[in-house]
Design an enzyme around this catalytic site. Structure first.
Site, mmCIF file in Angstrom:
data_model
loop_
_atom_site.group_PDB
_atom_site.id
_atom_site.type_symbol
_atom_site.label_atom_id
_atom_site.label_comp_id
_atom_site.label_asym_id
_atom_site.label_seq_id
_atom_site.Cartn_x
_atom_site.Cartn_y
_atom_site.Cartn_z
ATOM 1 N N ASN A 1 50.031 16.679 -9.037
ATOM 2 C CA ASN A 1 49.970 15.866 -7.820
ATOM 3 C C ASN A 1 50.288 16.716 -6.604
ATOM 4 O OD1 ASN A 1 50.088 12.994 -9.282
ATOM 5 N ND2 ASN A 1 51.601 14.363 -10.191
ATOM 6 N N THR A 2 49.746 16.315 -5.458
ATOM 7 C CA THR A 2 49.930 17.105 -4.244
ATOM 8 C C THR A 2 49.481 16.316 -3.026
ATOM 9 O OG1 THR A 2 49.674 19.299 -5.247
ATOM 10 C CG2 THR A 2 49.038 19.110 -2.974
ATOM 11 N N THR A 3 50.166 16.514 -1.899
ATOM 12 C CA THR A 3 49.669 16.074 -0.599
ATOM 13 C C THR A 3 49.519 17.309 0.277
ATOM 14 O OG1 THR A 3 50.731 13.907 -0.783
ATOM 15 C CG2 THR A 3 50.113 14.638 1.422
#
Length: 470
Positions: A284-286
């Site tokens: 996951n990543t923003t």
């Protein structure tokens, strides 16, 4: 975020090696490794319009993934800073922006899907800029390109097609000023969010794993222009300004979602109960870019990056976990003075824009096709019966059972099917079928010359293809 190799147990590594060897012939048979995917560079669909001619934005996507790349190109260069919060980031040249340089060293910021494989898109952008500068007669130019990636492979799709040099170059050459595609576009093509609250695995559970995408917001204050652009692929869930979870179902955009306080209160680990963390999609990543034209010394630009990035934990909860790879780049064209807007006030404005950008990342979800009152006759359904091969060796067997189509998956079901479980397919409008499951995924059979040649799972931006076995 990449799935970090050292986090896999020895047993899982062994299983992966065995699985890779076992399915290799099937991978070659399916032919995906030999496919030359076609870059799509249109900007159709919802977009943010703004006035910032110093920046050009391009998107390129491989529908065969589906996956994509987003490029922010600054022909005259910008000064840059970076703030890294996630525990598992994947970046290109980010450390260069930690060295307090006052020069305009950056020509492009590149966001991509594909985990670590997608980092090559940044190389493609750099090579593309080299070619553009060479045509201008500047053959010695060194392009300053920074980048970051999200993990959009694994359980959400079967394909291993990922952004590469060619896709990065295509995104660069499509770049234009004043428009940023929103939702499931560019690097956000197969972004998802909210996985933190789904403990364990299983297709029914993953019905509550919603799509996200890329979002943006822009504002002008006197002579100052500031924009925030983000790709949300977070472990946490997106929360609006009233504290309500915005999206909580994969294939429904208007489902009644709880407030974040209600969600946390009923969540076993937070409520004090025990919960065992199991293997599942944990990449996951923003990724975020803050851009302005206001003159900022490096220390103020770095503070801007840190303050805006820290503010994003209001819009995404939880944020910057050990399994996120959150990265924020802040850049300025360093063109205008604005004494009436302090550095701190600029950071507050940008922080509010970041929340707007996160909210605008949520893509529209097509309404489900209407179910037919009566199923087609069995002899008509039989033409769809057969085995459909998915990339990686999994197979979906379709049969006729008690007047309905039924599907059973052998292999890895990803987020869509549990292996060896029979799913009824209900006939719907326009020849589609709806999987009788909590997610209600859509199946569309592909026909050519009167023969069924394959099927598409969830036609649209997140389409997954399977080939009919002859």
């Amino acid at each position: 975020m990449p799935r970090t190799p050292h986090r896999l147990s020895r047993g899982w590594r062994a299983r992966i090696v065995v699985l890779s060897l076992a399915v290799m012939p099937l991978v070659v048979a399916f032919g995906q490794d030999g496919v030359q995917p076609h870059p799509r560079v249109d900007k159709d669909g919802p977009s943010l319009r703004f006035d910032f001619p110093e920046m050009r934005i391009g998107v390129a996507e491989y529908d065969e993934g589906p996956t994509g790349t987003t490029v922010f190109y600054f022909p005259k260069g910008v000064k840059g800073a970076v703030d890294v919060r996630g525990g598992s980031p994947g970046t290109v040249n980010a450390t260069t922006l930690m060295n307090a340089y006052e020069a305009k060293m950056v020509q492009a910021v590149v966001f991509s899907g594909g985990s670590w494989y997608g980092l090559s898109a940044a190389t493609g952008v750099a090579n593309g800029i080299k070619e553009l500068k060479a045509k201008e007669g500047n053959v010695d130019f060194i392009a300053g390109v920074v980048g970051a990636i999200i993990y959009d492979v694994g359980w959400r799709r079967y394909s291993r097609i990922t952004p590469d040099d060619r896709l990065g170059n295509a995104a660069l050459r499509s770049a234009t000023a004043g428009s940023f595609p929103l939702g499931a576009r560019g690097a956000g093509r197969f972004a998802m969010q909210g996985r933190y609250y789904l403990r364990g695995t299983g297709a029914d559970r993953f019905a509550d794993w919603p799509h996200s995408g890329q979002g943006g917001a822009f504002r002008t204050i006197g002579p100052t222009k500031v924009g925030v652009f983000t790709v949300v692929n977070a472990l946490g869930t997106i929360v609006d300004r009233d504290g309500r979870v915005v999206r909580c179902k994969r294939n429904t955009s208007n489902a009644g979602c709880p407030t974040i306080a209600e969600k946390l209160k009923g969540f076993a680990p937070i409520a004090g109960n025990t919960a065992t963390r199991t293997e599942g999609p944990t990449g996951n990543t923003t990724l975020t870019l803050v851009v302005t034209n206001q003159k900022l010394p490096f220390w103020a630009l770095q503070r801007l990056a840190a303050q805006v990035h820290g503010s994003m934990n209001r819009a995404i909860q939880p944020f910057a976990t050990e399994d996120d790879g959150d990265v924020l780049y802040a850049v300025t064209t360093d063109e205008i003075e604005n004494p009436s807007l302090s550095y701190m006030d600029l950071s507050v404005v940008a922080s509010e824009l970041a929340w707007d950008a996160v909210l605008s990342s949520l893509p529209e979800v097509a309404p489900p096709p209407a179910l037919l009152d009566r199923q087609p006759a069995s002899d008509r359904l039989r033409k769809y019966a057969g085995t459909y091969e998915l990339y990686g060796g999994s197979e979906l067997s379709v049969t006729v059972d008690a007047g309905f189509l039924a599907a059973t998956l052998k292999g890895e079901g990803r987020a869509y099917f549990d292996a060896n479980r029979k799913y009824r397919l209900r006939a719907a409008a326009n020849g589609d079928f709806v999987v009788d499951s909590p997610a209600g995924d859509v199946v569309r059979f592909v026909e050519s010359a009167g023969r069924v040649t394959g099927l598409t799972l969830n036609p649209g931006p997140w389409a997954i293809s399977a080939r009919a076995r002859p």
